[in-house]
Scaffold this motif. Structure first.
Motif, PDB file in Angstrom:
ATOM      1  N   CYS A  27       0.925  -1.191  -0.082  1.00  0.00           N
ATOM      2  CA  CYS A  27      -0.076   0.067   0.097  1.00  0.00           C
ATOM      3  C   CYS A  27       0.901   1.149  -0.122  1.00  0.00           C
ATOM      4  CB  CYS A  27      -0.784   0.092   1.268  1.00  0.00           C
ATOM      5  SG  CYS A  27      -2.183  -1.239   1.224  1.00  0.00           S
ATOM      6  N   ASP A  29       3.410   2.311  -1.469  1.00  0.00           N
ATOM      7  CA  ASP A  29       4.059   2.729  -2.782  1.00  0.00           C
ATOM      8  C   ASP A  29       2.973   3.989  -3.541  1.00  0.00           C
ATOM      9  OD1 ASP A  29       5.905  -0.037  -3.119  1.00  0.00           O
ATOM     10  OD2 ASP A  29       6.540   1.775  -2.107  1.00  0.00           O
ATOM     11  N   MET A  30       1.794   3.628  -3.167  1.00  0.00           N
ATOM     12  CA  MET A  30       0.711   4.459  -4.029  1.00  0.00           C
ATOM     13  C   MET A  30       0.543   6.093  -3.809  1.00  0.00           C
ATOM     14  SD  MET A  30      -2.197   1.561  -4.482  1.00  0.00           S
ATOM     15  CE  MET A  30      -2.337   1.148  -2.832  1.00  0.00           C
ATOM     16  N   LYS A 314      -3.977   0.201  -8.991  1.00  0.00           N
ATOM     17  CA  LYS A 314      -3.740   0.187  -7.448  1.00  0.00           C
ATOM     18  C   LYS A 314      -3.658  -1.196  -7.060  1.00  0.00           C
ATOM     19  CE  LYS A 314      -5.575   4.899  -6.466  1.00  0.00           C
ATOM     20  NZ  LYS A 314      -6.604   5.565  -5.828  1.00  0.00           N
ATOM     21  N   PHE A 317      -0.293  -3.478  -6.744  1.00  0.00           N
ATOM     22  CA  PHE A 317       0.487  -3.258  -5.631  1.00  0.00           C
ATOM     23  C   PHE A 317       0.539  -4.329  -4.491  1.00  0.00           C
ATOM     24  CE2 PHE A 317       0.567   0.785  -7.788  1.00  0.00           C
ATOM     25  CZ  PHE A 317       1.876   1.457  -7.253  1.00  0.00           C
ATOM     26  N   ARG A 362       4.243   2.393 -10.012  1.00  0.00           N
ATOM     27  CA  ARG A 362       4.045   3.608  -9.623  1.00  0.00           C
ATOM     28  C   ARG A 362       3.718   4.477 -11.129  1.00  0.00           C
ATOM     29  NH1 ARG A 362       4.542   6.320  -5.030  1.00  0.00           N
ATOM     30  NH2 ARG A 362       4.742   8.285  -6.048  1.00  0.00           N
ATOM     31  N   LEU A 365       0.678   3.647 -12.614  1.00  0.00           N
ATOM     32  CA  LEU A 365      -0.612   3.963 -11.742  1.00  0.00           C
ATOM     33  C   LEU A 365      -0.603   5.588 -12.360  1.00  0.00           C
ATOM     34  CD1 LEU A 365      -2.724   4.094  -9.793  1.00  0.00           C
ATOM     35  CD2 LEU A 365      -1.228   4.380  -8.167  1.00  0.00           C
TER      36      LEU A 365
END
Length: 489
Positions: A27, A29-30, A314, A317, A362, A365
């Protein structure tokens, strides 16, 4: 039979703890990657205070009362290649939805491998297997089921559904655009046919005037100057007739292409503007305009699809949790492949979590968030264009109606002045220059009358399309739960 559940029960706490730890690790890294665009709504466009207006009929072109036009639009809606392309894209989008839905279901495949090979004598295989040539075989079923704890499959399905519904709305928008293009092309043909009638009437009028001038020259009442002036108008009228004939041929070819049938217009009578009834459309911007247009619905569905794509990005991840199993036979020697001693099986969970991806997740995203921003702004642009388009058509319709009223008065005055000039010239009370001046005004008013009549019909077609062309938000395609309503604009 009880060993597998007991095995699973003993290890579930450890598995759950590992999943929770890995999920928390994924979580982090978002952070700070979001979409920033905002959807425009009716209130922001000032439509919330707009009056109610009746919906356009889905077959609005029938109101013009022209059987040829109705037949041509029916032909176009059945065979136009662009419409068929839109329908093919819809079928492809729906197939993609089925593919995405299949990803969340258990997968089972069978495998049969038969191999004749030499085993290395200097590897892990002892003699007599090492160094020998043997036949090996494997026959088994493999099963896997990705447990969608974090919504990866669900969001992929939702994105595919959004794309499928956008494709469906695009197909409807293509249908509406095609019908309006056929109607506009047909009215263009009618405009040119009426202009040709005016040009032929002009030629006949000039021939009559030339006869009158010749009689006056023979009687010594006019000179060769008036005769040459009168003769000069005939080639000009013939050239205009020829130019209009060319334009009519090109307009017919365009209609043939729209209905996807070469020479479709060859056997038809040229339409006349006077034989086409105007349709009644309320010249206002309705409060529910955004819900009436298929192109806006398509743009809104693309926003839905892009939103699901962001949610799906998302989920990348988080851990991938699969249940995998296999059962079958494996042996050295084909003759023992399906014997009981060759049986093998296995079952257990498989957990995968990206720990170091070099920024790939990332970046993915961020890309999906940018796609969502683009989809939202494209929707906003479609909304603004829709409001402008309706406002333009309303303004044009009202202006053309006022212009037609003034033009009718101007034409009546020009026709009367021309008749008086011809009578005075025939009686010797006026010169030929007065006739030419009056004729120029008459011809200009006749052409203007045709142009305004054609513009009035074209504006009605444009307004019908701008108001949605009779499109209604139908139930939308979903993967497994039947149908759902089109999202509210």
């Amino acid at each position: 039979m009880n060993r597998l559940p007991e095995f699973a029960r003993r290890r579930m706490p450890a598995v759950a703890a590992a999943v929770a730890a890995l999920a928390l690790a994924g979580c982090a890294d978002m952070a700070h990657i979001d979409s920033h665009a905002k959807l425009r709504d009716a209130d922001s466009l000032g439509l919330s205070a707009a009056p109610a207006a009746p919906a356009v009929d889905s077959q609005w072109w029938l109101g013009f009362g022209d059987a040829q036009l109705n037949a041509m639009i029916d032909q176009a809606l059945q065979g136009n290649p662009n419409l068929q392309v839109a329908r093919a894209r819809l079928a492809r989008a729906r197939a993609s939805t089925a593919i995405a839905e299949a990803g969340g279901k258990p997968q089972i495949d069978g495998a049969l491998d038969l191999t004749r090979q030499k085993f290395s004598g200097n590897y892990i295989y002892p003699a007599p297997l090492g160094g020998s040539i043997q036949e090996t075989g494997t026959l088994q079923l493999n099963a896997g089921w990705e447990l969608d704890f974090f919504g990866k499959n669900r969001t992929a399905i939702e994105a595919a559904i959004g794309s499928a519904n956008a494709a469906a709305a695009d197909a409807d928008a293509t249908r509406i655009l095609l019908a309006s293009n056929v109607a506009r092309g047909y009215f263009q043909w009618a405009r040119l046919a009426d202009q040709l009638a005016v040009a032929k009437r002009t030629l006949a009028q000039r021939e009559e005037t030339l006869k009158l001038v010749r009689d006056r020259v023979s009687a010594g009442l006019d000179t060769r100057l008036e005769l040459r002036q009168s003769e000069g108008g005939l080639p000009q009228a013939r050239q205009q007739i020829e130019a209009l004939g060319e334009q009519i041929a090109l307009a017919q070819h365009a209609l043939d292409a729209l209905v996807a049938k070469p020479n479709a217009t060859q056997g038809l009578a040229p339409p006349a503007l006077g034989g086409i009834r105007p349709i009644a459309l309320q010249p206002t911007i309705p409060v529910d305009l955004l819900g009436r247009r298929a192109d806006i619905a398509a743009a809104r569905w693309r926003v839905e699809a892009a939103t699901s794509d962001v949610a799906n990005a998302k989920t990348q991840f988080y851990p991938n949790i699969n249940l995998v199993a296999f059962a079958g036979f494996s042996s050295i020697g084909f003759d023992t492949l399906v014997k009981s001693g060759s049986q093998q099986w296995g079952v257990g969970p498989a957990i995968r979590l990206p720990i170091f991806e070099g920024g790939r997740l990332r970046a993915n995203l961020r890309g999906k968030a940018a796609d969502l921003d683009a989809a939202i702004e494209s929707y906003n642009a479609s909304v603004l264009d829709a409001v402008r388009e309706v406002a333009d058509q309303v303004a044009s319709a009202q202006s053309v109606a006022r212009q037609q009223a003034e033009q009718r008065d101007a034409q009546s005055a020009a026709e009367a002045a021309y008749d008086i000039a011809v009578q005075r010239y025939g009686a010797g009370l006026g010169n030929y220059l007065n006739v030419l001046t009056a004729e120029t005004s008459v011809l200009a008013q006749r052409r203007e009358a045709v142009e305004l009549a054609a513009r009035a019909l074209d504006t009605q077609v444009g307004l019908a399309r701008a108001l949605g062309g009779g499109w209604q938000p139908a139930t939308s395609f979903t993967a497994a739960a039947g149908t759902t309503s089109t999202p509210h604009p």
